[in-house]
Design an enzyme around this catalytic site. Structure first.
Site, PDB file in Angstrom:
ATOM      1  N   PRO A  71       0.822  -1.243   0.106  1.00 48.60           N
ATOM      2  CA  PRO A  71      -0.067  -0.157   0.042  1.00 48.60           C
ATOM      3  C   PRO A  71       0.839   1.387  -0.112  1.00 48.60           C
ATOM      4  O   PRO A  71       1.439   1.653   0.841  1.00 48.60           O
ATOM      5  CB  PRO A  71      -0.700  -0.198   1.346  1.00 48.60           C
ATOM      6  CG  PRO A  71      -0.469  -1.285   2.062  1.00 48.60           C
ATOM      7  CD  PRO A  71       0.632  -1.969   1.254  1.00 48.60           C
ATOM      8  N   GLU A  72       0.674   2.087  -1.193  1.00 49.53           N
ATOM      9  CA  GLU A  72       1.415   3.334  -1.124  1.00 49.53           C
ATOM     10  C   GLU A  72       0.411   4.204  -1.238  1.00 49.53           C
ATOM     11  O   GLU A  72      -1.274   3.788  -0.987  1.00 49.53           O
ATOM     12  CB  GLU A  72       2.259   3.346  -2.307  1.00 49.53           C
ATOM     13  CG  GLU A  72       3.292   2.244  -2.778  1.00 49.53           C
ATOM     14  CD  GLU A  72       4.143   2.545  -3.649  1.00 49.53           C
ATOM     15  OE1 GLU A  72       4.315   3.559  -4.246  1.00 49.53           O
ATOM     16  OE2 GLU A  72       4.877   1.602  -4.261  1.00 49.53           O
ATOM     17  N   HIS A 124      -3.843 -14.470  11.389  1.00 47.22           N
ATOM     18  CA  HIS A 124      -3.049 -12.927  11.111  1.00 47.22           C
ATOM     19  C   HIS A 124      -4.015 -11.981  11.590  1.00 47.22           C
ATOM     20  O   HIS A 124      -3.696 -10.698  11.252  1.00 47.22           O
ATOM     21  CB  HIS A 124      -2.383 -12.706  10.063  1.00 47.22           C
ATOM     22  CG  HIS A 124      -1.506 -13.915   9.636  1.00 47.22           C
ATOM     23  ND1 HIS A 124      -0.408 -14.606  10.741  1.00 47.22           N
ATOM     24  CD2 HIS A 124      -1.213 -14.514   8.242  1.00 47.22           C
ATOM     25  CE1 HIS A 124       0.293 -15.289   9.989  1.00 47.22           C
ATOM     26  NE2 HIS A 124      -0.204 -15.629   8.711  1.00 47.22           N
ATOM     27  N   ARG A 154       2.883  -9.770   8.308  1.00 47.07           N
ATOM     28  CA  ARG A 154       4.291  -9.673   8.883  1.00 47.07           C
ATOM     29  C   ARG A 154       4.417  -8.672  10.110  1.00 47.07           C
ATOM     30  O   ARG A 154       5.406  -8.327  10.697  1.00 47.07           O
ATOM     31  CB  ARG A 154       5.346  -8.993   7.865  1.00 47.07           C
ATOM     32  CG  ARG A 154       5.375 -10.115   6.684  1.00 47.07           C
ATOM     33  CD  ARG A 154       6.055  -9.203   5.687  1.00 47.07           C
ATOM     34  NE  ARG A 154       7.496  -9.135   5.953  1.00 47.07           N
ATOM     35  CZ  ARG A 154       8.452  -8.888   5.114  1.00 47.07           C
ATOM     36  NH1 ARG A 154       7.860  -8.569   3.600  1.00 47.07           N
ATOM     37  NH2 ARG A 154       9.676  -8.531   5.556  1.00 47.07           N
ATOM     38  N   ARG A 163      17.585  18.303  -1.169  1.00 48.89           N
ATOM     39  CA  ARG A 163      18.075  17.194  -0.698  1.00 48.89           C
ATOM     40  C   ARG A 163      19.406  16.804  -1.534  1.00 48.89           C
ATOM     41  O   ARG A 163      19.359  17.122  -2.406  1.00 48.89           O
ATOM     42  CB  ARG A 163      17.170  16.110  -0.864  1.00 48.89           C
ATOM     43  CG  ARG A 163      15.934  16.285   0.039  1.00 48.89           C
ATOM     44  CD  ARG A 163      16.391  15.892   1.366  1.00 48.89           C
ATOM     45  NE  ARG A 163      15.549  16.647   2.440  1.00 48.89           N
ATOM     46  CZ  ARG A 163      15.579  15.780   3.397  1.00 48.89           C
ATOM     47  NH1 ARG A 163      16.241  14.690   3.704  1.00 48.89           N
ATOM     48  NH2 ARG A 163      14.485  16.157   4.407  1.00 48.89           N
TER      49      ARG A 163
END
Length: 274
Positions: free
Chosen positions: A2-3, A91, A111, A152
DNA sequence: GCCACTGTTAGCAT
DNA sequence: CATGCTAACAGTGG
């Protein structure tokens, strides 16, 4: 994974399923999932009503005044809307049930990297998880985009993935945006010209918007609510296409590792600047 | 069976 | 401070 587009897709589906409903109970079976939240904080949710579901970066925010729930899905977190009578899938770590409804919202995460946080609605914007996020890539203007990223030191790929610079871009969309903008992932952020920043911003916006419209990319684990897969994975031009022909020039797509992350690019279309 | 790999972020090292 | 590397975890594929 998921982005931004995947979390946006989930937020929309969740909105349709739960906004307006009254929470009957919130139960967590994995205390480690709770961040800055005591298990008893969840008791405050019972009896409140879902007012809104929204997204900030990759964080999902469920507002049930006076409390809000924050979720981060990390890589394998997902939601299901299930009949409350059915056994819990493996899970499953958190369940939100509703008054007068047979359906309930279940969160599972193979996870266990994801987290959830319960806090006052008024504290959401100032909490660590939200406060340190950079601007939304779909909201930021061209001048601020160029200024923030050019400040940056690192490589373009790493800068795009830094959530303090821009919120919500992950591995897939960073690679896709760089390919669309014809920029090499290892290019130093400080070396881009204004027109190149313009290309990168436009590419990123176009790709994120198209991915949202397609319901996100289901590459591995990502599913929307109820297991629905996205449609954007078939339109990836570089991600996961090592050795295949570039759809723009026919050169073979390469895979390198940048900052520990798999990175796909076309060595012909995306030339490295010295 | 074993090991490399998967992607996100916090936390630690440089 | 800024940037880079890796652990956290479990499953999959070679």
């Amino acid at each position: 994974m998921p982005e931004l587009p995947e979390v946006e897709t989930i937020a929309a589906a969740l909105r349709a399923a739960i906004v307006g409903r009254e929470i009957a109970a919130a139960r967590c079976f994995l205390p480690k999932l709770l961040r800055a939240t005591e298990p008893r904080d969840l008791d405050d949710l019972a009896g409140t009503r879902i007012l809104a579901v929204r997204r900030r970066g990759k964080v999902l925010i469920i507002e049930a005044p006076p409390r809000a729930l924050l979720f981060h899905l990390k890589m394998t977190g997902r939601f299901d809307w299930e009949n409350a009578g059915l056994p819990l899938a493996k899970h499953t770590h958190f369940v939100l049930s509703f008054a007068g409804s047979d359906g309930e919202l279940r969160f599972r995460d193979v996870r266990k990297f994801g987290f959830l946080r319960c806090l006052p609605c008024g504290a959401v914007e100032a909490c660590d998880e939200i406060r340190r996020l950079g601007p939304e890539p779909l909201d930021i203007g061209p001048e601020e985009f160029a200024a923030r990223l050019a400040a940056r030191k690192g490589r373009l790929k790493s800068v795009l993935l830094d959530q303090r610079v821009l919120a919500g871009v992950g591995n897939i969309y960073a690679d896709e945006a760089l390919h669309a903008a014809r920029l090499h992932p290892l290019t130093a952020a400080g070396r881009l010209r204004p027109d190149e920043w313009g290309r990168l911003r436009a590419s990123l916006r176009r790709i994120l918007a198209a991915a949202i419209a397609a319901g996100g990319s289901s590459v591995r684990d990502y599913r929307s609510i109820g297991g629905e897969i996205g449609g954007f994975q078939t339109r990836h031009k570089v991600y996961g296409r090592e050795g295949k022909k570039c759809l723009r020039c026919g050169e073979r797509i390469r895979r390198i590792v940048v900052g520990g992350r798999a990175t796909f690019y076309c060595p012909s279309c995306q030339r490295k600047k010295r």
